[in-house]
Design a protein around this motif. Structure first.
Motif, PDB file in Angstrom:
ATOM      1  N   SER A  54       0.308   6.774  -7.514  1.00 47.44           N
ATOM      2  CA  SER A  54       0.959   6.638  -6.203  1.00 47.44           C
ATOM      3  C   SER A  54       1.994   7.732  -6.022  1.00 47.44           C
ATOM      4  O   SER A  54       2.687   8.108  -6.966  1.00 47.44           O
ATOM      5  CB  SER A  54       1.654   5.279  -6.093  1.00 47.44           C
ATOM      6  OG  SER A  54       2.450   5.247  -4.917  1.00 47.44           O
ATOM      7  N   THR A  55       2.098   8.233  -4.812  1.00 45.88           N
ATOM      8  CA  THR A  55       3.209   9.120  -4.440  1.00 45.88           C
ATOM      9  C   THR A  55       4.100   8.392  -3.434  1.00 45.88           C
ATOM     10  O   THR A  55       5.268   8.088  -3.719  1.00 45.88           O
ATOM     11  CB  THR A  55       2.684  10.437  -3.825  1.00 45.88           C
ATOM     12  OG1 THR A  55       1.899  11.103  -4.812  1.00 45.88           O
ATOM     13  CG2 THR A  55       3.835  11.343  -3.392  1.00 45.88           C
ATOM     14  N   ARG A  56       3.552   8.060  -2.264  1.00 49.24           N
ATOM     15  CA  ARG A  56       4.337   7.451  -1.187  1.00 49.24           C
ATOM     16  C   ARG A  56       4.888   6.073  -1.538  1.00 49.24           C
ATOM     17  O   ARG A  56       6.078   5.795  -1.337  1.00 49.24           O
ATOM     18  CB  ARG A  56       3.482   7.309   0.091  1.00 49.24           C
ATOM     19  CG  ARG A  56       3.324   8.586   0.878  1.00 49.24           C
ATOM     20  CD  ARG A  56       1.956   8.664   1.499  1.00 49.24           C
ATOM     21  NE  ARG A  56       0.995   8.918   0.447  1.00 49.24           N
ATOM     22  CZ  ARG A  56       0.656  10.147   0.036  1.00 49.24           C
ATOM     23  NH1 ARG A  56       1.136  11.192   0.668  1.00 49.24           N
ATOM     24  NH2 ARG A  56      -0.168  10.348  -0.982  1.00 49.24           N
ATOM     25  N   THR A  57       4.029   5.203  -2.042  1.00 55.23           N
ATOM     26  CA  THR A  57       4.443   3.827  -2.275  1.00 55.23           C
ATOM     27  C   THR A  57       5.536   3.773  -3.347  1.00 55.23           C
ATOM     28  O   THR A  57       6.546   3.089  -3.203  1.00 55.23           O
ATOM     29  CB  THR A  57       3.220   2.986  -2.700  1.00 55.23           C
ATOM     30  OG1 THR A  57       2.192   3.182  -1.728  1.00 55.23           O
ATOM     31  CG2 THR A  57       3.575   1.521  -2.795  1.00 55.23           C
ATOM     32  N   ARG A 105       1.048  -2.509  -7.779  1.00 52.08           N
ATOM     33  CA  ARG A 105      -0.194  -1.835  -7.347  1.00 52.08           C
ATOM     34  C   ARG A 105      -1.220  -2.050  -8.445  1.00 52.08           C
ATOM     35  O   ARG A 105      -0.995  -1.683  -9.599  1.00 52.08           O
ATOM     36  CB  ARG A 105       0.048  -0.350  -7.129  1.00 52.08           C
ATOM     37  CG  ARG A 105      -1.255   0.443  -6.945  1.00 52.08           C
ATOM     38  CD  ARG A 105      -1.031   1.823  -6.402  1.00 52.08           C
ATOM     39  NE  ARG A 105      -0.666   1.766  -5.004  1.00 52.08           N
ATOM     40  CZ  ARG A 105      -0.659   2.812  -4.184  1.00 52.08           C
ATOM     41  NH1 ARG A 105      -1.009   4.012  -4.645  1.00 52.08           N
ATOM     42  NH2 ARG A 105      -0.297   2.696  -2.926  1.00 52.08           N
ATOM     43  N   HIS A 132      -3.859  -3.469   1.649  1.00 55.44           N
ATOM     44  CA  HIS A 132      -2.694  -2.575   1.527  1.00 55.44           C
ATOM     45  C   HIS A 132      -1.697  -2.992   2.624  1.00 55.44           C
ATOM     46  O   HIS A 132      -1.448  -2.234   3.571  1.00 55.44           O
ATOM     47  CB  HIS A 132      -3.146  -1.124   1.687  1.00 55.44           C
ATOM     48  CG  HIS A 132      -2.167  -0.114   1.180  1.00 55.44           C
ATOM     49  ND1 HIS A 132      -0.960  -0.453   0.582  1.00 55.44           N
ATOM     50  CD2 HIS A 132      -2.215   1.258   1.171  1.00 55.44           C
ATOM     51  CE1 HIS A 132      -0.320   0.649   0.250  1.00 55.44           C
ATOM     52  NE2 HIS A 132      -1.053   1.694   0.591  1.00 55.44           N
ATOM     53  N   GLN A 135       1.307  -0.743   3.781  1.00 55.96           N
ATOM     54  CA  GLN A 135       0.870   0.380   4.607  1.00 55.96           C
ATOM     55  C   GLN A 135       0.706  -0.051   6.061  1.00 55.96           C
ATOM     56  O   GLN A 135       1.152   0.625   6.996  1.00 55.96           O
ATOM     57  CB  GLN A 135      -0.469   0.913   4.067  1.00 55.96           C
ATOM     58  CG  GLN A 135      -1.053   2.053   4.873  1.00 55.96           C
ATOM     59  CD  GLN A 135      -0.272   3.338   4.695  1.00 55.96           C
ATOM     60  OE1 GLN A 135      -0.024   3.769   3.579  1.00 55.96           O
ATOM     61  NE2 GLN A 135       0.122   3.980   5.787  1.00 55.96           N
ATOM     62  N   CYS A 267      -3.496   7.121   6.127  1.00 53.07           N
ATOM     63  CA  CYS A 267      -2.461   6.600   5.218  1.00 53.07           C
ATOM     64  C   CYS A 267      -2.022   7.638   4.204  1.00 53.07           C
ATOM     65  O   CYS A 267      -0.960   7.494   3.607  1.00 53.07           O
ATOM     66  CB  CYS A 267      -2.967   5.341   4.526  1.00 53.07           C
ATOM     67  SG  CYS A 267      -4.524   5.586   3.644  1.00 53.07           S
ATOM     68  N   LEU A 268      -2.837   8.676   3.980  1.00 54.26           N
ATOM     69  CA  LEU A 268      -2.595   9.735   2.996  1.00 54.26           C
ATOM     70  C   LEU A 268      -2.662   9.144   1.574  1.00 54.26           C
ATOM     71  O   LEU A 268      -2.309   7.990   1.417  1.00 54.26           O
ATOM     72  CB  LEU A 268      -1.244  10.427   3.224  1.00 54.26           C
ATOM     73  CG  LEU A 268      -1.010  11.045   4.608  1.00 54.26           C
ATOM     74  CD1 LEU A 268       0.378  11.716   4.646  1.00 54.26           C
ATOM     75  CD2 LEU A 268      -2.084  12.074   4.946  1.00 54.26           C
TER      76      LEU A 268
HETATM   77  N1   CP Z   1      -0.603   5.648   1.362  1.00 45.61           N
HETATM   78  C1   CP Z   1      -0.288   5.367   0.095  1.00 45.61           C
HETATM   79  O1   CP Z   1      -0.232   4.191  -0.338  1.00 45.61           O
HETATM   80  O2   CP Z   1       0.002   6.458  -0.652  1.00 45.61           O
HETATM   81  P1   CP Z   1       0.244   6.510  -2.226  1.00 45.61           P
HETATM   82  O3   CP Z   1      -1.079   6.211  -2.901  1.00 45.61           O
HETATM   83  O4   CP Z   1       0.740   7.901  -2.484  1.00 45.61           O
HETATM   84  O5   CP Z   1       1.260   5.469  -2.606  1.00 45.61           O
END
Ligand code: CP
Ligand code: NVA
Length: 319
Positions: A54-57, A105, A132, A135, A267-268
């Protein structure tokens, strides 16, 4: 008292969802000038447990817990005993003795449910194979801040009918939106999720529809949304999926079929010119980085609700 979990979008009522979006907007507006009421997690700790990348979460929860006055602790399977066979139940029981909430996660939704059953503190789904929901909260916040409303809008999702699509169907139904999902045969969202979304929609004005023609689904849409074609854990299927999903790329044709002011969402992370044309992802309709930013605000609002004292209702803990 049993802990309040957020494992699926429908763990919130429509009113609670709207309250969270309101608080998220307020927290966003005064992020650089917070008051004492904006630190409801002071003296509390939150474990952020990741069994997938994960980056964002990860970043948005880490920063969000800290901004709420709490102490975030990130752990993962490879550097904890989870990766050496300690059960999810024992992990939940131990973490519950240290922290005030567990953000997870993981893979199967059932694993998340087992963890929640064994935990005595709130558990938050930070993405599972099934859903998710964090998100989707950020996505609704993004649409509402651009369009001023959610009810009655049409969101068309092109691609794999899995976790992100499931959450958009359920969260969208709670908000009174029409959610159209166009997927290749065999990759549609679960029927049970579509049925549940339509049951909710019967009371909110929302509607869930599964289609197979991407351009037909995109026609007149207020929002066009896509996600990766091979999710985490499906890397071996990347090549075969790239062929099957070709007709579902979010490209200029889909944008032309939608409303002239359509919002383009993802969502990226994104793969330019695979599930989405680079010109669309980087084009004037795209709000993908607003979505990413709003993960922070929406999750802060969610944690404020889940960790609010029992007497405090939705929308009041940080508002
Ligand atoms: N959109 C999202 O959940 O990104 P990550 O996988 O980077 O957390
Ligand atoms: N469907 C994607 C979402 C990534 C945020 C996955 O599960 O990998």
């Amino acid at each position: 008292m049993t802990a309040r979990h957020f494992l699926l979008d429908t763990d919130l009522t429509s009113a609670e969802q709207a309250g969270i979006l309101d608080v998220a907007d307020q927290l966003k507006a005064r992020r650089r000038d917070p008051g004492p009421a904006d630190r409801p997690l002071a003296g509390r700790s939150v474990a952020l447990l990741f069994e997938k990348p994960s980056t964002r979460t990860r970043l948005s929860f880490d920063v969000g817990v800290a901004e709420l006055g709490g102490h975030p602790i990130v752990i993962d399977a490879t550097t904890s005993h989870l990766g050496r066979g300690e059960t999810i139940e024992d992990t939940a029981a131990v973490l519950s003795r240290y922290v005030d909430a567990i953000v997870v996660r993981t893979f199967a939704q059932q694993r998340l449910e087992r963890l929640a059953a064994a935990a005595s503190v709130p558990v938050v789904n930070a993405l599972s194979d099934h859903a998710h929901p964090c998100q989707a909260l950020a996505d609704l916040q993004t649409i509402r801040e651009r369009r001023g409303r959610l009810a009655g809008l049409t969101l068309t999702y092109l691609g794999d009918g899995n976790n992100v699509a499931h959450s958009l169907l359920l969260a969208g139904a709670l908000a009174g939106m029409r959610v159209h999902v166009a997927s290749p045969p065999g990759y549609e969202p679960f029927e049970q999720v579509v049925r549940h979304a339509n049951e909710i929609g019967a009371t909110t004005g929302g509607e869930a529809l599964v289609m197979h023609d991407a351009l037909e689904a995109a026609a007149g849409a207020d929002v066009l949304y896509t996600d990766v074609w091979a999710s985490m854990g499906q890397e071996d299927e990347s090549d075969s999926r790239s062929l099957v999903f070709q007709p579902y790329r979010l490209d200029e044709k889909a944008v032309e079929a939608a409303r002239p002011d359509v919002l383009v969402m993802h969502c990226l992370p994104a793969h330019r010119d695979l599930e989405i044309a680079a010109s669309v992802l980087d084009g004037p309709h795209s709000v993908v980085f607003d979505q990413a930013e709003n993960r922070l605000h929406a999750q802060k609002a969610l944690l404020s609700l889940l960790l609010a004292p029992p007497s405090t209702g939705a929308g009041t803990a940080a508002g």
